[in-house]
Scaffold this motif. Structure first.
Motif, PDB file in Angstrom:
ATOM      1  N   ALA A  28       0.831  -1.205   0.000  1.00 16.94           N
ATOM      2  CA  ALA A  28       0.000   0.000   0.000  1.00 16.94           C
ATOM      3  C   ALA A  28       0.868   1.258   0.000  1.00 16.94           C
ATOM      4  N   ILE A  29       1.924   1.277   0.783  1.00 13.48           N
ATOM      5  CA  ILE A  29       2.832   2.424   0.813  1.00 13.48           C
ATOM      6  C   ILE A  29       3.527   2.588  -0.533  1.00 13.48           C
ATOM      7  N   PHE A  30       3.977   1.492  -1.121  1.00 11.51           N
ATOM      8  CA  PHE A  30       4.628   1.520  -2.427  1.00 11.51           C
ATOM      9  C   PHE A  30       3.667   2.062  -3.486  1.00 11.51           C
ATOM     10  N   TYR A  31       2.404   1.624  -3.431  1.00 13.13           N
ATOM     11  CA  TYR A  31       1.409   2.080  -4.393  1.00 13.13           C
ATOM     12  C   TYR A  31       1.174   3.583  -4.255  1.00 13.13           C
ATOM     13  N   LEU A  32       1.034   4.065  -3.028  1.00 15.76           N
ATOM     14  CA  LEU A  32       0.756   5.483  -2.804  1.00 15.76           C
ATOM     15  C   LEU A  32       1.939   6.384  -3.147  1.00 15.76           C
ATOM     16  N   LEU A  33       3.159   5.919  -2.929  1.00 16.90           N
ATOM     17  CA  LEU A  33       4.330   6.756  -3.140  1.00 16.90           C
ATOM     18  C   LEU A  33       4.955   6.642  -4.529  1.00 16.90           C
ATOM     19  N   VAL A  34       4.724   5.528  -5.230  1.00 17.09           N
ATOM     20  CA  VAL A  34       5.386   5.322  -6.519  1.00 17.09           C
ATOM     21  C   VAL A  34       4.390   5.187  -7.675  1.00 17.09           C
ATOM     22  N   ILE A  35       3.495   4.250  -7.584  1.00 13.81           N
ATOM     23  CA  ILE A  35       2.630   3.917  -8.722  1.00 13.81           C
ATOM     24  C   ILE A  35       1.598   5.013  -8.996  1.00 13.81           C
ATOM     25  N   LEU A  36       0.903   5.481  -7.990  1.00 11.93           N
ATOM     26  CA  LEU A  36      -0.143   6.482  -8.170  1.00 11.93           C
ATOM     27  C   LEU A  36       0.384   7.797  -8.753  1.00 11.93           C
ATOM     28  N   PRO A  37       1.486   8.367  -8.238  1.00  7.51           N
ATOM     29  CA  PRO A  37       2.008   9.596  -8.864  1.00  7.51           C
ATOM     30  C   PRO A  37       2.457   9.394 -10.310  1.00  7.51           C
ATOM     31  N   GLN A  38       2.997   8.228 -10.611  1.00 11.53           N
ATOM     32  CA  GLN A  38       3.433   7.950 -11.978  1.00 11.53           C
ATOM     33  C   GLN A  38       2.234   7.873 -12.923  1.00 11.53           C
ATOM     34  N   GLN A  39       1.128   7.285 -12.474  1.00 16.84           N
ATOM     35  CA  GLN A  39      -0.074   7.227 -13.290  1.00 16.84           C
ATOM     36  C   GLN A  39      -0.647   8.619 -13.519  1.00 16.84           C
ATOM     37  N   ARG A  40      -0.627   9.467 -12.496  1.00 15.53           N
ATOM     38  CA  ARG A  40      -1.115  10.838 -12.638  1.00 15.53           C
ATOM     39  C   ARG A  40      -0.268  11.619 -13.635  1.00 15.53           C
ATOM     40  N   GLN A  41       1.046  11.452 -13.565  1.00 10.52           N
ATOM     41  CA  GLN A  41       1.946  12.158 -14.472  1.00 10.52           C
ATOM     42  C   GLN A  41       1.731  11.687 -15.916  1.00 10.52           C
ATOM     43  N   ALA A  42       1.542  10.397 -16.124  1.00 12.40           N
ATOM     44  CA  ALA A  42       1.309   9.875 -17.468  1.00 12.40           C
ATOM     45  C   ALA A  42      -0.008  10.396 -18.037  1.00 12.40           C
ATOM     46  N   LYS A  43      -1.029  10.484 -17.211  1.00 13.60           N
ATOM     47  CA  LYS A  43      -2.324  11.000 -17.650  1.00 13.60           C
ATOM     48  C   LYS A  43      -2.213  12.480 -18.026  1.00 13.60           C
ATOM     49  N   LYS A  44      -1.469  13.239 -17.231  1.00 16.25           N
ATOM     50  CA  LYS A  44      -1.264  14.664 -17.490  1.00 16.25           C
ATOM     51  C   LYS A  44      -0.486  14.877 -18.795  1.00 16.25           C
TER      52      LYS A  44
END
Length: 101
Positions: A28-44
């Motif tokens: 959960a920590i890995f998802y919140l700190l690494v995966i989620l921001p990367q998905q937001r940046q790719a969408k942007k």
């Protein structure tokens, strides 16, 4: 009677949930700190590339500054000099240059 002692669970053994809980928290920590921001940046980035129009200035991942001539399906035709147009993959667009007025 010895077989009854062998079938009984050991008193010091943690449950399955207790042993998997640290792994779940780590994921959960890995998802919140690494995966989620990367998905937001790719969408942007995808939205920024889709909104490019003729005349916008861009910077490619190779560092080339160009002007958008045409936004096509998978590529962008960009003008890098007078009379020189190149086709650039949309994934190679690093950012859009904001022109100061």
């Amino acid at each position: 009677m010895n077989f009854l002692y062998a079938a009984a669970p050991a008193a010091g053994q943690p449950s399955l949930v207790a042993s998997l809980l640290p792994l779940i928290i780590l994921f959960a920590i890995f998802y919140l700190l690494v995966i989620l921001p990367q998905q937001r940046q790719a969408k942007k980035h995808k939205a920024m590339v889709a909104e490019l129009k003729k005349g916008d200035k861009i910077v490619t991942t190779g560092g080339i500054i160009a002007e958008v001539a045409k936004n096509e399906e998978g590529f962008i035709k960009a003008k890098i000099a007078d009379g020189v147009e190149v086709k650039i993959d949309k994934a190679a667009v690093a950012r859009k240059l904001e022109v100061e007025k």
